[in-house]
Design a protein around this motif. Structure first.
Motif, PDB file in Angstrom:
ATOM      1  N   ALA A 188      -5.263  -4.940  -3.445  1.00  0.00           N
ATOM      2  CA  ALA A 188      -4.623  -3.974  -3.336  1.00  0.00           C
ATOM      3  C   ALA A 188      -3.010  -3.730  -3.459  1.00  0.00           C
ATOM      4  CB  ALA A 188      -5.154  -2.587  -2.308  1.00  0.00           C
ATOM      5  N   VAL A 189      -2.957  -4.474  -2.323  1.00  0.00           N
ATOM      6  CA  VAL A 189      -1.208  -5.297  -2.640  1.00  0.00           C
ATOM      7  C   VAL A 189      -0.476  -5.465  -3.560  1.00  0.00           C
ATOM      8  CG1 VAL A 189       0.962  -6.845  -1.883  1.00  0.00           C
ATOM      9  CG2 VAL A 189      -1.224  -6.421  -0.115  1.00  0.00           C
ATOM     10  N   GLU A 190      -1.604  -6.911  -4.450  1.00  0.00           N
ATOM     11  CA  GLU A 190      -0.484  -6.653  -5.975  1.00  0.00           C
ATOM     12  C   GLU A 190      -0.736  -5.138  -6.795  1.00  0.00           C
ATOM     13  OE1 GLU A 190      -3.732  -9.631  -6.880  1.00  0.00           O
ATOM     14  OE2 GLU A 190      -2.092 -11.264  -6.965  1.00  0.00           O
ATOM     15  N   ALA A 191      -1.632  -4.719  -6.321  1.00  0.00           N
ATOM     16  CA  ALA A 191      -2.209  -3.120  -7.178  1.00  0.00           C
ATOM     17  C   ALA A 191      -0.600  -2.704  -7.336  1.00  0.00           C
ATOM     18  CB  ALA A 191      -2.902  -2.514  -7.051  1.00  0.00           C
ATOM     19  N   LYS A 192      -0.165  -2.376  -5.561  1.00  0.00           N
ATOM     20  CA  LYS A 192       0.843  -1.774  -5.524  1.00  0.00           C
ATOM     21  C   LYS A 192       2.149  -1.724  -6.210  1.00  0.00           C
ATOM     22  CE  LYS A 192       0.781   1.754  -3.333  1.00  0.00           C
ATOM     23  NZ  LYS A 192       0.615   3.264  -3.432  1.00  0.00           N
ATOM     24  N   LEU A 193       2.043  -3.560  -6.055  1.00  0.00           N
ATOM     25  CA  LEU A 193       3.191  -3.703  -6.854  1.00  0.00           C
ATOM     26  C   LEU A 193       3.578  -3.425  -8.372  1.00  0.00           C
ATOM     27  CD1 LEU A 193       3.578  -6.968  -4.904  1.00  0.00           C
ATOM     28  CD2 LEU A 193       5.207  -5.069  -4.065  1.00  0.00           C
ATOM     29  N   THR A 194       2.672  -3.571  -8.801  1.00  0.00           N
ATOM     30  CA  THR A 194       2.384  -2.939 -10.144  1.00  0.00           C
ATOM     31  C   THR A 194       2.755  -1.403 -10.364  1.00  0.00           C
ATOM     32  OG1 THR A 194       1.150  -4.727 -10.781  1.00  0.00           O
ATOM     33  CG2 THR A 194       0.861  -3.130 -12.000  1.00  0.00           C
ATOM     34  N   ALA A 238      12.976   4.073  -4.418  1.00  0.00           N
ATOM     35  CA  ALA A 238      12.009   5.030  -4.130  1.00  0.00           C
ATOM     36  C   ALA A 238      10.840   3.998  -4.143  1.00  0.00           C
ATOM     37  CB  ALA A 238      11.971   5.900  -5.673  1.00  0.00           C
ATOM     38  N   ASP A 239      10.695   3.511  -5.492  1.00  0.00           N
ATOM     39  CA  ASP A 239       9.249   2.384  -5.952  1.00  0.00           C
ATOM     40  C   ASP A 239       9.138   1.779  -4.488  1.00  0.00           C
ATOM     41  OD1 ASP A 239       8.325   3.411  -7.870  1.00  0.00           O
ATOM     42  OD2 ASP A 239       9.697   2.350  -8.993  1.00  0.00           O
ATOM     43  N   GLN A 240      10.508   0.835  -3.610  1.00  0.00           N
ATOM     44  CA  GLN A 240      10.797   0.177  -2.432  1.00  0.00           C
ATOM     45  C   GLN A 240      10.112   1.207  -1.510  1.00  0.00           C
ATOM     46  OE1 GLN A 240      11.182  -3.291  -1.851  1.00  0.00           O
ATOM     47  NE2 GLN A 240      10.834  -2.755  -4.183  1.00  0.00           N
ATOM     48  N   ARG A 241      10.550   2.690  -1.377  1.00  0.00           N
ATOM     49  CA  ARG A 241      10.162   3.201  -0.634  1.00  0.00           C
ATOM     50  C   ARG A 241       8.442   3.575  -0.336  1.00  0.00           C
ATOM     51  NH1 ARG A 241      15.194   5.940  -0.823  1.00  0.00           N
ATOM     52  NH2 ARG A 241      14.021   7.451  -2.756  1.00  0.00           N
ATOM     53  N   ARG A 242       7.636   3.563  -1.512  1.00  0.00           N
ATOM     54  CA  ARG A 242       6.350   3.259  -1.851  1.00  0.00           C
ATOM     55  C   ARG A 242       5.849   2.685  -0.838  1.00  0.00           C
ATOM     56  NH1 ARG A 242       6.086   4.435  -8.106  1.00  0.00           N
ATOM     57  NH2 ARG A 242       4.188   4.856  -6.984  1.00  0.00           N
ATOM     58  N   ILE A 243       7.045   1.132  -1.723  1.00  0.00           N
ATOM     59  CA  ILE A 243       4.904   0.296  -1.059  1.00  0.00           C
ATOM     60  C   ILE A 243       5.833   0.257   0.444  1.00  0.00           C
ATOM     61  CG2 ILE A 243       5.844  -2.371  -1.028  1.00  0.00           C
ATOM     62  CD1 ILE A 243       7.065  -2.562  -4.116  1.00  0.00           C
ATOM     63  N   ALA A 244       6.800   0.750   1.311  1.00  0.00           N
ATOM     64  CA  ALA A 244       7.124   0.164   2.851  1.00  0.00           C
ATOM     65  C   ALA A 244       5.831   1.197   3.535  1.00  0.00           C
ATOM     66  CB  ALA A 244       7.782   0.230   2.714  1.00  0.00           C
ATOM     67  N   ALA A 245       5.413   2.569   2.498  1.00  0.00           N
ATOM     68  CA  ALA A 245       4.667   3.725   3.467  1.00  0.00           C
ATOM     69  C   ALA A 245       3.681   3.011   2.959  1.00  0.00           C
ATOM     70  CB  ALA A 245       5.145   5.502   2.016  1.00  0.00           C
ATOM     71  N   ASP A 246       2.880   1.826   1.520  1.00  0.00           N
ATOM     72  CA  ASP A 246       1.296   2.222   1.711  1.00  0.00           C
ATOM     73  C   ASP A 246       0.659   1.342   3.131  1.00  0.00           C
ATOM     74  OD1 ASP A 246      -0.829   1.725  -0.338  1.00  0.00           O
ATOM     75  OD2 ASP A 246      -0.385  -0.424   0.162  1.00  0.00           O
ATOM     76  N   PRO A 247      -0.104   1.542   3.772  1.00  0.00           N
ATOM     77  CA  PRO A 247      -0.897   1.223   4.454  1.00  0.00           C
ATOM     78  C   PRO A 247      -1.119   0.096   4.406  1.00  0.00           C
ATOM     79  CG  PRO A 247      -2.344   3.353   4.304  1.00  0.00           C
ATOM     80  CD  PRO A 247      -0.687   2.945   2.971  1.00  0.00           C
ATOM     81  N   VAL A 248      -2.154  -0.553   3.500  1.00  0.00           N
ATOM     82  CA  VAL A 248      -2.159  -1.693   3.225  1.00  0.00           C
ATOM     83  C   VAL A 248      -1.032  -2.527   2.932  1.00  0.00           C
ATOM     84  CG1 VAL A 248      -3.478  -3.545   1.560  1.00  0.00           C
ATOM     85  CG2 VAL A 248      -4.158  -1.246   1.481  1.00  0.00           C
ATOM     86  N   GLU A 253      -1.008  -3.465   6.409  1.00  0.00           N
ATOM     87  CA  GLU A 253      -1.607  -4.315   6.937  1.00  0.00           C
ATOM     88  C   GLU A 253      -0.784  -5.806   6.597  1.00  0.00           C
ATOM     89  OE1 GLU A 253      -3.990  -5.861   9.249  1.00  0.00           O
ATOM     90  OE2 GLU A 253      -3.312  -4.184   9.869  1.00  0.00           O
ATOM     91  N   TRP A 254      -0.055  -6.053   5.892  1.00  0.00           N
ATOM     92  CA  TRP A 254      -0.572  -7.894   5.074  1.00  0.00           C
ATOM     93  C   TRP A 254       0.760  -7.759   5.416  1.00  0.00           C
ATOM     94  CZ3 TRP A 254      -2.345 -11.201   1.889  1.00  0.00           C
ATOM     95  CH2 TRP A 254      -1.252 -11.768   1.017  1.00  0.00           C
TER      96      TRP A 254
END
Length: 112
Positions: free
Chosen positions: A32-38, A67-77, A80-81
């Motif tokens: 899920a971390v890799e998927a969010k980065l992609t 904006a994409d960095q904010r999306r990653i930072a807001a991602d709960p997974v 947690e990572w």
């Protein structure tokens, strides 16, 4: 999408007592971390190690890195990572964003 990828590089230290833990985490990065980065337009992401220094590099192919960095930072997974990876890191000197142990590097040369 950007015509030409933007390149980003970062550096941090790894705590000697946490080095093996950090390496183990990255032997099996959570899907899920890799998927969010992609999903957020990150490509060719690599982390290298020499001694207790980590160097990270990625290419950004989107149109709004902030904006994409904010999306990653807001991602709960992703959050947690980071609770597992960030305690392994030691910020290195220099001016840096205190929200992350990673210091962004300035590109001074590139051979296309």
């Amino acid at each position: 999408m950007s015509a030409e990828p933007q390149r980003f590089a970062f550096v941090t230290g790894v705590r000697p007592e946490k080095r093996e833990e950090y390496l183990e985490l990255h032997r099996a990065v959570w899907p899920a971390v890799e998927a969010k980065l992609t999903e957020c337009n990150i490509r060719n992401y690599s982390i290298f190690i020499v001694g207790d220094t980590l160097f990270a590099y990625y290419e950004y192919i989107g149109d709004d890195h902030e904006a994409d960095q904010r999306r990653i930072a807001a991602d709960p997974v992703s959050q947690e990572w980071w609770t597992h990876t960030d305690p392994c890191n030691i910020p290195l000197g220099g001016d840096r964003d205190t929200r992350s142990p990673w210091q962004q590097l300035d590109e001074i040369w590139h051979l296309p």
